[in-house]
Design a protein around this motif. Sequence first.
Motif: not given
Length: 365
Positions: A135-139, A216-218, A225-238
Amino acid sequence: MTIKDVISKIEKRINIAQAEDYDNIGLLCGLPDRNVSGVLVCHDALENVVDEAILKNCNLIVCFHPIIFAGLKSLTGKNYVERAVLKALENKIAIYAIHTAWDNDFFGVNAGICNILGVKNLRILQPKKNNLKQLNVYVPQEYSENVREALFAAKAGNIGFYDECSFTTKGAGTFRPIEGSVPFSGEQNIRENADEVMISVIFEAFKQHHIVSAMKNAHPYEEVAHQIISLDNENHYSGLGMYGELETEMDEVDFLKLVKQKFNIEIIKHSEFTGKKIKRVGVLGGSGASGIKSALLNKCDAYLTGDLKYHDYFSAESKMLLCDIGHYESEQFVSEQLFEILSQNFSTFAVLKSSEKTNPVNYFI
Protein backbone atom coordinates in the motif's frame (compact mmCIF):
# COMPACT_ATOMS: atom_id res chain seq x y z
CA MET A 1 -18.23 -16.94 27.29
CA THR A 2 -19.78 -17.95 23.97
CA ILE A 3 -18.50 -20.27 21.27
CA LYS A 4 -18.00 -17.19 19.12
CA ASP A 5 -15.75 -15.67 21.81
CA VAL A 6 -13.60 -18.81 21.96
CA ILE A 7 -13.26 -18.86 18.17
CA SER A 8 -12.23 -15.21 18.20
CA LYS A 9 -9.44 -16.02 20.67
CA ILE A 10 -8.27 -18.97 18.57
CA GLU A 11 -8.18 -16.89 15.41
CA LYS A 12 -6.10 -14.18 17.05
CA ARG A 13 -3.45 -16.86 17.53
CA ILE A 14 -3.94 -18.88 14.34
CA ASN A 15 -4.49 -17.01 11.09
CA ILE A 16 -7.26 -18.98 9.38
CA ALA A 17 -6.88 -16.85 6.22
CA GLN A 18 -3.65 -18.75 5.49
CA ALA A 19 -5.54 -22.03 4.99
CA GLU A 20 -5.49 -23.62 1.55
CA ASP A 21 -8.34 -22.67 -0.80
CA TYR A 22 -9.58 -26.25 -1.09
CA ASP A 23 -9.90 -26.69 2.66
CA ASN A 24 -13.04 -26.50 4.82
CA ILE A 25 -12.10 -24.91 8.11
CA GLY A 26 -13.74 -22.82 10.80
CA LEU A 27 -17.07 -23.48 12.51
CA LEU A 28 -18.49 -26.54 10.73
CA CYS A 29 -21.66 -26.99 12.78
CA GLY A 30 -23.30 -25.52 15.86
CA LEU A 31 -24.57 -22.13 16.96
CA PRO A 32 -21.84 -19.53 17.65
CA ASP A 33 -23.87 -17.63 20.29
CA ARG A 34 -24.20 -20.56 22.71
CA ASN A 35 -22.34 -20.34 25.99
CA VAL A 36 -19.38 -22.71 26.30
CA SER A 37 -19.60 -25.46 28.89
CA GLY A 38 -16.27 -27.05 27.96
CA VAL A 39 -13.89 -27.59 25.03
CA LEU A 40 -12.62 -30.94 23.80
CA VAL A 41 -9.52 -30.87 21.59
CA CYS A 42 -8.98 -33.74 19.15
CA HIS A 43 -7.42 -34.81 15.88
CA ASP A 44 -10.59 -36.02 14.14
CA ALA A 45 -14.14 -35.23 15.30
CA LEU A 46 -15.47 -38.77 14.82
CA GLU A 47 -18.58 -40.20 16.46
CA ASN A 48 -16.61 -41.68 19.38
CA VAL A 49 -15.13 -38.23 20.05
CA VAL A 50 -18.60 -36.68 20.05
CA ASP A 51 -19.62 -39.35 22.60
CA GLU A 52 -16.62 -38.33 24.70
CA ALA A 53 -17.65 -34.66 24.48
CA ILE A 54 -21.15 -35.56 25.70
CA LEU A 55 -19.72 -37.58 28.59
CA LYS A 56 -17.35 -34.76 29.61
CA ASN A 57 -19.92 -31.97 29.20
CA CYS A 58 -18.04 -30.23 26.39
CA ASN A 59 -20.21 -28.45 23.84
CA LEU A 60 -17.35 -27.30 21.59
CA ILE A 61 -14.99 -29.68 19.79
CA VAL A 62 -11.85 -28.10 18.35
CA CYS A 63 -10.35 -30.53 15.84
CA PHE A 64 -7.48 -30.57 13.39
CA HIS A 65 -9.06 -32.39 10.43
CA PRO A 66 -12.48 -31.11 9.28
CA ILE A 67 -15.12 -33.83 9.64
CA ILE A 68 -17.08 -32.10 6.86
CA PHE A 69 -14.81 -31.79 3.86
CA ALA A 70 -16.88 -32.33 0.73
CA GLY A 71 -20.44 -31.00 0.56
CA LEU A 72 -23.19 -32.84 2.44
CA LYS A 73 -26.37 -33.35 0.41
CA SER A 74 -28.25 -35.07 3.20
CA LEU A 75 -27.97 -35.91 6.91
CA THR A 76 -29.39 -39.38 7.44
CA GLY A 77 -26.56 -41.11 9.28
CA LYS A 78 -25.57 -43.31 6.36
CA ASN A 79 -21.81 -42.83 6.84
CA TYR A 80 -19.30 -41.94 9.54
CA VAL A 81 -19.35 -38.23 8.65
CA GLU A 82 -23.12 -37.88 8.83
CA ARG A 83 -23.32 -39.90 12.05
CA ALA A 84 -20.79 -37.67 13.79
CA VAL A 85 -22.40 -34.44 12.61
CA LEU A 86 -25.93 -35.62 13.44
CA LYS A 87 -24.92 -36.64 16.95
CA ALA A 88 -23.16 -33.31 17.48
CA LEU A 89 -26.22 -31.35 16.34
CA GLU A 90 -28.64 -33.46 18.38
CA ASN A 91 -26.56 -32.77 21.50
CA LYS A 92 -25.97 -29.07 20.76
CA ILE A 93 -22.24 -29.55 20.25
CA ALA A 94 -20.32 -27.27 17.90
CA ILE A 95 -17.36 -28.48 15.82
CA TYR A 96 -14.56 -26.13 14.78
CA ALA A 97 -11.66 -27.24 12.50
CA ILE A 98 -8.26 -25.60 11.94
CA HIS A 99 -6.45 -27.96 9.47
CA THR A 100 -4.31 -26.23 6.79
CA ALA A 101 -4.40 -22.90 8.64
CA TRP A 102 -2.19 -24.67 11.21
CA ASP A 103 -0.26 -26.53 8.49
CA ASN A 104 0.73 -23.15 7.00
CA ASP A 105 1.52 -21.49 10.32
CA PHE A 106 5.18 -20.80 11.05
CA PHE A 107 4.72 -22.25 14.55
CA GLY A 108 2.28 -24.98 13.48
CA VAL A 109 2.40 -28.63 12.49
CA ASN A 110 5.76 -28.61 10.74
CA ALA A 111 7.49 -26.59 13.42
CA GLY A 112 6.23 -29.27 15.82
CA ILE A 113 7.83 -32.04 13.76
CA CYS A 114 11.12 -30.13 13.61
CA ASN A 115 11.09 -29.52 17.36
CA ILE A 116 10.59 -33.24 18.03
CA LEU A 117 13.54 -34.11 15.76
CA GLY A 118 15.77 -31.31 17.06
CA VAL A 119 15.91 -29.54 13.69
CA LYS A 120 17.07 -25.90 14.00
CA ASN A 121 17.30 -22.78 11.77
CA LEU A 122 13.77 -23.31 10.51
CA ARG A 123 12.58 -22.02 7.13
CA ILE A 124 9.34 -22.55 5.21
CA LEU A 125 9.68 -25.28 2.58
CA GLN A 126 6.91 -24.03 0.26
CA PRO A 127 6.34 -20.33 1.01
CA LYS A 128 2.92 -18.84 0.26
CA LYS A 129 2.72 -17.06 -3.08
CA ASN A 130 0.49 -14.20 -4.22
CA ASN A 131 -0.62 -13.23 -0.72
CA LEU A 132 1.46 -10.10 -0.13
CA LYS A 133 0.43 -6.60 -1.17
CA GLN A 134 1.93 -3.13 -0.91
CA LEU A 135 0.00 0.00 0.00
CA ASN A 136 1.27 3.45 -0.98
CA VAL A 137 -0.70 6.36 0.45
CA TYR A 138 -0.13 10.09 0.02
CA VAL A 139 -0.81 12.26 3.07
CA PRO A 140 -0.03 15.81 4.24
CA GLN A 141 3.21 15.77 6.18
CA GLU A 142 1.63 17.01 9.42
CA TYR A 143 -0.86 14.09 9.38
CA SER A 144 1.63 11.40 8.37
CA GLU A 145 2.21 10.06 11.88
CA ASN A 146 -1.54 9.70 12.52
CA VAL A 147 -2.00 7.70 9.34
CA ARG A 148 1.11 5.61 9.98
CA GLU A 149 -0.07 4.73 13.49
CA ALA A 150 -3.50 3.75 12.13
CA LEU A 151 -1.87 1.47 9.56
CA PHE A 152 0.28 -0.20 12.21
CA ALA A 153 -2.74 -0.68 14.50
CA ALA A 154 -4.48 -2.47 11.60
CA LYS A 155 -1.43 -4.80 11.34
CA ALA A 156 0.02 -3.34 8.17
CA GLY A 157 3.81 -3.45 8.06
CA ASN A 158 4.16 -6.80 9.83
CA ILE A 159 6.99 -8.71 8.16
CA GLY A 160 8.04 -11.98 9.80
CA PHE A 161 9.32 -11.24 13.30
CA TYR A 162 9.18 -7.46 12.78
CA ASP A 163 6.23 -5.10 12.91
CA GLU A 164 5.62 -1.38 12.30
CA CYS A 165 7.72 -1.57 9.10
CA SER A 166 7.19 1.28 6.61
CA PHE A 167 9.01 3.55 4.20
CA THR A 168 8.32 7.27 3.80
CA THR A 169 9.17 9.52 0.84
CA LYS A 170 8.71 13.29 0.85
CA GLY A 171 7.29 15.09 -2.16
CA ALA A 172 4.97 17.79 -3.48
CA GLY A 173 1.37 17.07 -4.37
CA THR A 174 -1.14 19.05 -6.39
CA PHE A 175 -4.94 18.91 -6.62
CA ARG A 176 -7.77 21.16 -7.70
CA PRO A 177 -11.13 20.88 -5.95
CA ILE A 178 -14.02 21.07 -8.40
CA GLU A 179 -17.75 21.53 -7.98
CA GLY A 180 -19.23 19.10 -5.43
CA SER A 181 -16.02 18.75 -3.43
CA VAL A 182 -15.55 19.59 0.23
CA PRO A 183 -11.77 20.07 0.33
CA PHE A 184 -9.67 19.74 3.46
CA SER A 185 -7.68 22.74 2.25
CA GLY A 186 -7.85 25.13 -0.71
CA GLU A 187 -10.75 26.52 -2.71
CA GLN A 188 -12.83 25.13 -5.56
CA ASN A 189 -11.40 25.58 -9.07
CA ILE A 190 -8.00 26.70 -7.75
CA ARG A 191 -5.03 24.35 -7.93
CA GLU A 192 -3.56 23.61 -4.50
CA ASN A 193 0.07 22.73 -3.79
CA ALA A 194 0.73 20.58 -0.73
CA ASP A 195 3.79 19.23 1.06
CA GLU A 196 3.01 15.51 1.25
CA VAL A 197 4.70 12.24 2.05
CA MET A 198 4.14 8.80 0.58
CA ILE A 199 3.88 6.08 3.22
CA SER A 200 4.53 2.58 1.94
CA VAL A 201 3.70 -0.62 3.84
CA ILE A 202 3.46 -4.32 3.01
CA PHE A 203 0.62 -6.52 4.28
CA GLU A 204 -0.99 -9.92 3.78
CA ALA A 205 -3.85 -9.79 1.29
CA PHE A 206 -6.56 -10.92 3.71
CA LYS A 207 -6.00 -7.75 5.80
CA GLN A 208 -6.73 -5.38 2.92
CA HIS A 209 -10.26 -4.27 3.81
CA HIS A 210 -9.38 -3.58 7.46
CA ILE A 211 -6.16 -1.73 6.58
CA VAL A 212 -7.73 0.47 3.88
CA SER A 213 -10.61 1.33 6.20
CA ALA A 214 -8.22 2.31 9.00
CA MET A 215 -6.15 4.40 6.59
CA LYS A 216 -9.17 6.33 5.31
CA ASN A 217 -10.50 6.96 8.82
CA ALA A 218 -7.18 8.50 9.87
CA HIS A 219 -6.63 10.49 6.68
CA PRO A 220 -7.72 14.16 6.54
CA TYR A 221 -8.54 14.21 2.82
CA GLU A 222 -12.01 13.69 1.38
CA GLU A 223 -10.51 11.63 -1.47
CA VAL A 224 -7.50 9.59 -0.38
CA ALA A 225 -4.89 9.07 -3.08
CA HIS A 226 -3.46 5.57 -2.65
CA GLN A 227 -2.24 2.54 -4.57
CA ILE A 228 -2.50 -1.17 -3.78
CA ILE A 229 0.00 -3.33 -5.61
CA SER A 230 0.02 -7.14 -5.69
CA LEU A 231 3.54 -8.45 -5.09
CA ASP A 232 5.33 -11.45 -6.54
CA ASN A 233 7.33 -11.76 -3.30
CA GLU A 234 6.91 -15.06 -1.50
CA ASN A 235 5.78 -14.95 2.11
CA HIS A 236 8.62 -16.73 3.88
CA TYR A 237 6.73 -16.86 7.17
CA SER A 238 3.67 -18.78 5.95
CA GLY A 239 3.43 -21.93 3.86
CA LEU A 240 3.55 -25.72 3.80
CA GLY A 241 6.47 -27.70 5.17
CA MET A 242 9.70 -26.65 6.83
CA TYR A 243 13.36 -27.45 6.62
CA GLY A 244 16.42 -26.87 8.78
CA GLU A 245 19.49 -28.56 10.14
CA LEU A 246 20.21 -31.18 12.76
CA GLU A 247 22.73 -30.08 15.36
CA THR A 248 24.96 -33.03 14.46
CA GLU A 249 24.94 -34.88 11.16
CA MET A 250 24.28 -38.62 11.28
CA ASP A 251 24.16 -41.55 8.92
CA GLU A 252 20.87 -42.65 7.40
CA VAL A 253 20.29 -45.68 9.63
CA ASP A 254 20.84 -43.63 12.78
CA PHE A 255 18.47 -40.97 11.45
CA LEU A 256 15.73 -43.55 10.89
CA LYS A 257 16.30 -44.89 14.40
CA LEU A 258 15.95 -41.35 15.74
CA VAL A 259 12.66 -40.88 13.89
CA LYS A 260 11.32 -44.21 15.20
CA GLN A 261 12.21 -43.27 18.74
CA LYS A 262 10.93 -39.69 18.67
CA PHE A 263 7.62 -40.56 16.99
CA ASN A 264 7.17 -43.87 18.81
CA ILE A 265 6.56 -45.83 15.62
CA GLU A 266 7.47 -49.35 14.52
CA ILE A 267 7.55 -48.90 10.74
CA ILE A 268 9.08 -46.32 8.40
CA LYS A 269 8.78 -46.67 4.65
CA HIS A 270 11.79 -45.09 2.96
CA SER A 271 13.55 -44.74 -0.38
CA GLU A 272 16.89 -46.33 -1.13
CA PHE A 273 19.84 -45.15 0.92
CA THR A 274 21.97 -42.46 -0.72
CA GLY A 275 25.11 -43.08 1.33
CA LYS A 276 25.12 -39.42 2.43
CA LYS A 277 25.14 -38.08 5.96
CA ILE A 278 21.89 -36.50 7.14
CA LYS A 279 22.22 -32.86 8.17
CA ARG A 280 19.52 -30.83 6.41
CA VAL A 281 16.02 -32.22 6.97
CA GLY A 282 12.74 -31.25 5.30
CA VAL A 283 9.33 -32.10 6.76
CA LEU A 284 5.68 -31.81 5.78
CA GLY A 285 3.01 -33.23 8.07
CA GLY A 286 0.21 -35.30 6.56
CA SER A 287 0.19 -36.03 2.82
CA GLY A 288 3.44 -34.51 1.67
CA ALA A 289 4.39 -35.82 -1.77
CA SER A 290 3.93 -32.30 -3.12
CA GLY A 291 6.96 -31.14 -1.12
CA ILE A 292 9.52 -33.57 -2.54
CA LYS A 293 10.62 -31.21 -5.33
CA SER A 294 10.97 -28.27 -2.91
CA ALA A 295 12.99 -30.42 -0.51
CA LEU A 296 15.35 -31.36 -3.35
CA LEU A 297 15.67 -27.73 -4.47
CA ASN A 298 16.57 -26.76 -0.91
CA LYS A 299 19.23 -29.50 -0.83
CA CYS A 300 17.66 -31.54 1.96
CA ASP A 301 19.43 -34.78 2.83
CA ALA A 302 16.21 -36.33 4.15
CA TYR A 303 12.52 -35.53 3.78
CA LEU A 304 9.96 -36.75 6.31
CA THR A 305 6.23 -36.89 5.55
CA GLY A 306 3.30 -39.31 5.07
CA ASP A 307 1.15 -40.94 2.38
CA LEU A 308 3.82 -41.41 -0.29
CA LYS A 309 2.83 -43.53 -3.27
CA TYR A 310 4.93 -46.06 -5.16
CA HIS A 311 6.13 -43.67 -7.87
CA ASP A 312 6.88 -40.89 -5.37
CA TYR A 313 9.90 -42.85 -4.16
CA PHE A 314 11.55 -42.59 -7.59
CA SER A 315 11.33 -38.79 -7.53
CA ALA A 316 14.06 -38.53 -4.90
CA GLU A 317 16.48 -39.44 -7.72
CA SER A 318 18.83 -41.08 -5.18
CA LYS A 319 19.75 -37.59 -3.94
CA MET A 320 17.65 -37.55 -0.79
CA LEU A 321 16.26 -40.05 1.70
CA LEU A 322 12.45 -40.10 1.64
CA CYS A 323 10.78 -41.18 4.90
CA ASP A 324 7.08 -42.00 5.06
CA ILE A 325 6.12 -42.35 8.72
CA GLY A 326 2.35 -42.27 8.12
CA HIS A 327 -0.22 -39.49 7.91
CA TYR A 328 -1.51 -39.62 11.49
CA GLU A 329 1.91 -40.41 12.90
CA SER A 330 3.40 -37.22 11.43
CA GLU A 331 0.60 -35.14 12.99
CA GLN A 332 0.08 -37.06 16.24
CA PHE A 333 1.17 -34.17 18.49
CA VAL A 334 -1.17 -31.55 16.93
CA SER A 335 -3.87 -32.08 19.56
CA GLU A 336 -1.28 -31.27 22.21
CA GLN A 337 -0.31 -28.08 20.38
CA LEU A 338 -3.95 -26.93 20.14
CA PHE A 339 -4.58 -27.96 23.75
CA GLU A 340 -1.69 -25.77 24.93
CA ILE A 341 -2.94 -22.77 22.94
CA LEU A 342 -6.46 -23.07 24.37
CA SER A 343 -5.30 -23.80 27.92
CA GLN A 344 -3.24 -20.61 27.95
CA ASN A 345 -6.26 -18.52 26.99
CA PHE A 346 -9.18 -19.94 28.98
CA SER A 347 -9.61 -20.66 32.66
CA THR A 348 -13.36 -20.22 33.20
CA PHE A 349 -14.27 -23.61 31.70
CA ALA A 350 -12.61 -26.97 31.12
CA VAL A 351 -10.28 -27.47 28.16
CA LEU A 352 -9.72 -31.19 27.71
CA LYS A 353 -7.72 -33.32 25.32
CA SER A 354 -9.49 -36.26 23.73
CA SER A 355 -8.31 -39.73 24.73
CA GLU A 356 -10.13 -41.45 21.87
CA LYS A 357 -8.25 -43.24 19.08
CA THR A 358 -9.05 -41.80 15.65
CA ASN A 359 -6.18 -43.09 13.49
CA PRO A 360 -7.91 -45.31 10.89
CA VAL A 361 -4.68 -47.09 9.90
CA ASN A 362 -3.61 -50.22 11.79
CA TYR A 363 -0.44 -52.30 11.44
CA PHE A 364 0.11 -56.01 11.81
CA ILE A 365 3.73 -56.51 12.88
